[in-house]
Write a protein that holds these residues in place. Structure first.
Motif, PDB file in Angstrom:
ATOM      1  N   LEU A  65       0.736  -1.234   0.079  1.00  0.00           N
ATOM      2  CA  LEU A  65       0.022   0.087   0.008  1.00  0.00           C
ATOM      3  C   LEU A  65       0.901   1.145  -0.085  1.00  0.00           C
ATOM      4  O   LEU A  65       0.169   2.490  -0.163  1.00  0.00           O
ATOM      5  N   HIS A  66       2.080   1.281   0.227  1.00  0.00           N
ATOM      6  CA  HIS A  66       3.038   2.316   0.107  1.00  0.00           C
ATOM      7  C   HIS A  66       2.462   3.384  -0.554  1.00  0.00           C
ATOM      8  O   HIS A  66       2.656   4.706  -0.007  1.00  0.00           O
ATOM      9  N   ARG A  67       2.372   3.436  -1.740  1.00  0.00           N
ATOM     10  CA  ARG A  67       2.064   4.808  -2.737  1.00  0.00           C
ATOM     11  C   ARG A  67       0.760   4.984  -2.832  1.00  0.00           C
ATOM     12  O   ARG A  67       0.582   5.955  -3.531  1.00  0.00           O
ATOM     13  N   ARG A  68      -0.022   4.161  -2.308  1.00  0.00           N
ATOM     14  CA  ARG A  68      -1.696   4.660  -2.398  1.00  0.00           C
ATOM     15  C   ARG A  68      -1.588   5.865  -1.576  1.00  0.00           C
ATOM     16  O   ARG A  68      -1.255   5.881  -0.546  1.00  0.00           O
ATOM     17  N   ARG A  69      -2.790   6.574  -1.968  1.00  0.00           N
ATOM     18  CA  ARG A  69      -3.505   7.602  -1.176  1.00  0.00           C
ATOM     19  C   ARG A  69      -4.624   7.152  -0.381  1.00  0.00           C
ATOM     20  O   ARG A  69      -5.134   6.233  -0.907  1.00  0.00           O
ATOM     21  N   PRO A  70      -4.867   7.799   0.605  1.00  0.00           N
ATOM     22  CA  PRO A  70      -5.864   7.351   1.624  1.00  0.00           C
ATOM     23  C   PRO A  70      -7.023   7.043   0.870  1.00  0.00           C
ATOM     24  O   PRO A  70      -7.921   6.223   1.133  1.00  0.00           O
ATOM     25  N   GLY A  71      -7.487   7.988  -0.273  1.00  0.00           N
ATOM     26  CA  GLY A  71      -8.756   7.790  -0.824  1.00  0.00           C
ATOM     27  C   GLY A  71      -8.685   6.785  -1.622  1.00  0.00           C
ATOM     28  O   GLY A  71      -9.894   6.143  -2.154  1.00  0.00           O
ATOM     29  N   GLU A  72      -7.753   6.120  -2.007  1.00  0.00           N
ATOM     30  CA  GLU A  72      -7.510   4.911  -2.928  1.00  0.00           C
ATOM     31  C   GLU A  72      -7.614   3.490  -2.008  1.00  0.00           C
ATOM     32  O   GLU A  72      -7.530   2.381  -2.330  1.00  0.00           O
ATOM     33  N   LEU A  73      -7.816   3.675  -0.624  1.00  0.00           N
ATOM     34  CA  LEU A  73      -7.988   2.438   0.169  1.00  0.00           C
ATOM     35  C   LEU A  73      -9.150   2.028   0.912  1.00  0.00           C
ATOM     36  O   LEU A  73     -10.271   2.808   0.951  1.00  0.00           O
ATOM     37  N   SER A  74      -9.496   0.977   1.034  1.00  0.00           N
ATOM     38  CA  SER A  74     -10.909   0.499   1.699  1.00  0.00           C
ATOM     39  C   SER A  74     -10.800   0.927   3.166  1.00  0.00           C
ATOM     40  O   SER A  74      -9.572   1.377   3.553  1.00  0.00           O
ATOM     41  N   GLY A  75     -11.774   0.956   3.627  1.00  0.00           N
ATOM     42  CA  GLY A  75     -12.167   1.438   5.194  1.00  0.00           C
ATOM     43  C   GLY A  75     -11.115   0.607   6.099  1.00  0.00           C
ATOM     44  O   GLY A  75     -10.466   1.192   6.864  1.00  0.00           O
ATOM     45  N   GLY A  76     -11.034  -0.617   5.901  1.00  0.00           N
ATOM     46  CA  GLY A  76     -10.251  -1.500   6.614  1.00  0.00           C
ATOM     47  C   GLY A  76      -8.629  -1.395   6.281  1.00  0.00           C
ATOM     48  O   GLY A  76      -7.952  -1.255   7.369  1.00  0.00           O
ATOM     49  N   GLN A  77      -8.341  -0.972   5.146  1.00  0.00           N
ATOM     50  CA  GLN A  77      -6.713  -0.829   4.858  1.00  0.00           C
ATOM     51  C   GLN A  77      -6.675   0.524   5.525  1.00  0.00           C
ATOM     52  O   GLN A  77      -5.450   0.428   6.033  1.00  0.00           O
ATOM     53  N   ALA A  78      -7.313   1.429   5.437  1.00  0.00           N
ATOM     54  CA  ALA A  78      -7.165   2.723   5.909  1.00  0.00           C
ATOM     55  C   ALA A  78      -6.882   2.661   7.528  1.00  0.00           C
ATOM     56  O   ALA A  78      -5.905   3.245   8.034  1.00  0.00           O
ATOM     57  N   GLN A  79      -7.771   2.064   8.172  1.00  0.00           N
ATOM     58  CA  GLN A  79      -7.683   1.795   9.590  1.00  0.00           C
ATOM     59  C   GLN A  79      -6.313   0.996   9.832  1.00  0.00           C
ATOM     60  O   GLN A  79      -5.683   1.131  10.948  1.00  0.00           O
ATOM     61  N   ARG A  80      -5.808  -0.064   9.168  1.00  0.00           N
ATOM     62  CA  ARG A  80      -4.662  -0.781   9.041  1.00  0.00           C
ATOM     63  C   ARG A  80      -3.409   0.139   9.001  1.00  0.00           C
ATOM     64  O   ARG A  80      -2.443   0.101   9.959  1.00  0.00           O
ATOM     65  N   VAL A  81      -3.415   0.893   8.264  1.00  0.00           N
ATOM     66  CA  VAL A  81      -2.456   2.163   7.879  1.00  0.00           C
ATOM     67  C   VAL A  81      -2.400   2.898   9.117  1.00  0.00           C
ATOM     68  O   VAL A  81      -1.446   3.335   9.764  1.00  0.00           O
ATOM     69  N   ALA A  82      -3.703   3.365   9.665  1.00  0.00           N
ATOM     70  CA  ALA A  82      -3.760   4.108  10.838  1.00  0.00           C
ATOM     71  C   ALA A  82      -3.074   3.501  12.221  1.00  0.00           C
ATOM     72  O   ALA A  82      -2.418   4.122  12.772  1.00  0.00           O
ATOM     73  N   VAL A  83      -3.070   2.173  12.157  1.00  0.00           N
ATOM     74  CA  VAL A  83      -2.691   1.408  13.238  1.00  0.00           C
ATOM     75  C   VAL A  83      -1.063   1.548  13.144  1.00  0.00           C
ATOM     76  O   VAL A  83      -0.386   1.840  14.098  1.00  0.00           O
ATOM     77  N   ALA A  84      -0.760   1.335  11.765  1.00  0.00           N
ATOM     78  CA  ALA A  84       0.776   1.554  11.733  1.00  0.00           C
ATOM     79  C   ALA A  84       1.465   2.849  12.079  1.00  0.00           C
ATOM     80  O   ALA A  84       2.333   3.019  12.730  1.00  0.00           O
ATOM     81  N   ARG A  85       0.544   3.817  11.627  1.00  0.00           N
ATOM     82  CA  ARG A  85       0.954   5.089  12.057  1.00  0.00           C
ATOM     83  C   ARG A  85       1.007   5.324  13.404  1.00  0.00           C
ATOM     84  O   ARG A  85       1.881   6.079  14.037  1.00  0.00           O
ATOM     85  N   ALA A  86       0.245   4.709  14.129  1.00  0.00           N
ATOM     86  CA  ALA A  86       0.158   5.127  15.660  1.00  0.00           C
ATOM     87  C   ALA A  86       1.120   4.311  16.274  1.00  0.00           C
ATOM     88  O   ALA A  86       1.562   4.666  17.250  1.00  0.00           O
ATOM     89  N   LEU A  87       1.848   3.593  15.716  1.00  0.00           N
ATOM     90  CA  LEU A  87       2.855   2.650  16.433  1.00  0.00           C
ATOM     91  C   LEU A  87       4.266   2.886  16.027  1.00  0.00           C
ATOM     92  O   LEU A  87       5.129   2.320  16.612  1.00  0.00           O
ATOM     93  N   VAL A  88       4.390   3.702  14.883  1.00  0.00           N
ATOM     94  CA  VAL A  88       5.789   4.094  14.243  1.00  0.00           C
ATOM     95  C   VAL A  88       6.723   4.668  15.342  1.00  0.00           C
ATOM     96  O   VAL A  88       7.993   4.379  15.030  1.00  0.00           O
ATOM     97  N   ASN A  89       6.307   5.353  16.296  1.00  0.00           N
ATOM     98  CA  ASN A  89       7.085   6.115  17.317  1.00  0.00           C
ATOM     99  C   ASN A  89       7.400   5.273  18.396  1.00  0.00           C
ATOM    100  O   ASN A  89       7.836   5.962  19.591  1.00  0.00           O
ATOM    101  N   GLN A  90       6.953   3.870  18.340  1.00  0.00           N
ATOM    102  CA  GLN A  90       7.386   3.031  19.672  1.00  0.00           C
ATOM    103  C   GLN A  90       6.551   3.699  20.730  1.00  0.00           C
ATOM    104  O   GLN A  90       7.267   3.739  21.778  1.00  0.00           O
TER     105      GLN A  90
END
Ligand code: ADP
Ligand code: ADP
Length: 231
Positions: free
Chosen positions: A133-158
């Motif tokens: 999903l690296h290069r996709r924009r949020p508008g190109e994601l399903s709701g579930g994909q967007a939330q999984r990316v949001a999880v990654a973003r929430a965890l990236v700063n440890q």
């Protein structure tokens, strides 16, 4: 051991509407805690107080031995940025930025170099099986994909604590399960504590412990998983 996060006798009103009354809550390090309760009962207010987004009217929030109340706004901002991660129901990804850049954002706000931020975000997306999903924009994601990316973003700063407010609220049950699996697996790998607001009993069942908020009051009830046989 000392709790990583605690609320002591916290009250919060909006005008004449009391949202929290004398709320006490203690979260152990590494614990996954679900905050349940009907709509309007004060769950989000409790989460926002615990996360240093809202200041209580009275009472205290203690994070890792430090009172959030007595910190300056600037210090609280640093705690939120460097120690906490956030997942909300929706709309949290920056629509103009591709997934990779969205996941890099918390690190860039913390003045990590682009190069280091890119490496960390890439590694995390790989680890979470989201590298496609690296290069996709949020508008190109399903709701579930967007939330999984949001999880990654929430965890990236440890973060020490991940706060999630209805993270599956906009999803069907299968997508919701996938998001919860990812959140809990990733949090566990990083020894992060999770504080989760949900009205969905199936989501709450994933937690180590559930508390119930009703009319601004917190009731702590033990689930089987957290009963201490010697207690
Ligand atoms: P929940 O998350 O359980 O739905 P909230 O914490 O959002 O409940 O709300 C608790 C109470 O506080 C409700 O009566 C709600 O209307 C009120 N409330 C929450 N946020 C605000 C606000 N920003 N301004 C005014 N009232 C608010
Ligand atoms: P690469 O070296 O992989 O080409 P870049 O830094 O050039 O990396 O860009 C990575 C991605 O981020 C590209 O898809 C680019 O379009 C996007 N991008 C970079 N800056 C912005 C921006 N300000 N707004 C939106 N997208 C951006």
């Amino acid at each position: 051991s000392a709790p990583i996060l605690a609320a002591h006798a916290v009250t919060k009103s909006f005008g004449s509407t009391p949202a929290l009354r004398d709320a006490d809550l203690s979260v152990a390090a590494g614990e996954v805690l679900a905050i349940m309760g009907p709509s309007g009962s004060g769950k989000s207010t409790l989460l926002h107080c615990l996360a240093g987004i809202l200041s209580p009217d009275t009472g205290e929030i203690i994070f890792d031995g430090h009172s959030l109340n007595t910190m300056s706004e600037n210090e609280r901002t640093l705690v939120r940025r460097d120690r906490f991660g956030f997942v909300f129901q929706f709309g949290q990804l920056v629509p103009e930025l591709p997934v990779l850049e969205n996941v890099m954002l918390p690190l860039l706000l913390g003045h990590t170099s682009r190069r280091m931020a890119r490496a960390a975000a890439t590694a995390l997306l790989d680890r979470l099986d989201l590298s496609g999903l690296h290069r996709r924009r949020p508008g190109e994601l399903s709701g579930g994909q967007a939330q999984r990316v949001a999880v990654a973003r929430a965890l990236v700063n440890q973060p020490k604590v991940v706060f999630a407010d209805e993270p599956t609220g906009s999803l069907d049950s299968l997508a919701g399960e996938n998001v919860m699996d990812l959140l809990l697996t990733a949090a566990r790998e990083q020894d992060a504590t999770v504080v989760l607001v949900t009205h969905d009993a199936r989501v709450a069942a994933c937690a180590d412990r559930e508390v119930l908020v009703r009319d601004g009051e917190v009731t702590d009830y033990a689930t089987v998983a957290s009963v201490d046989p010697d207690g």
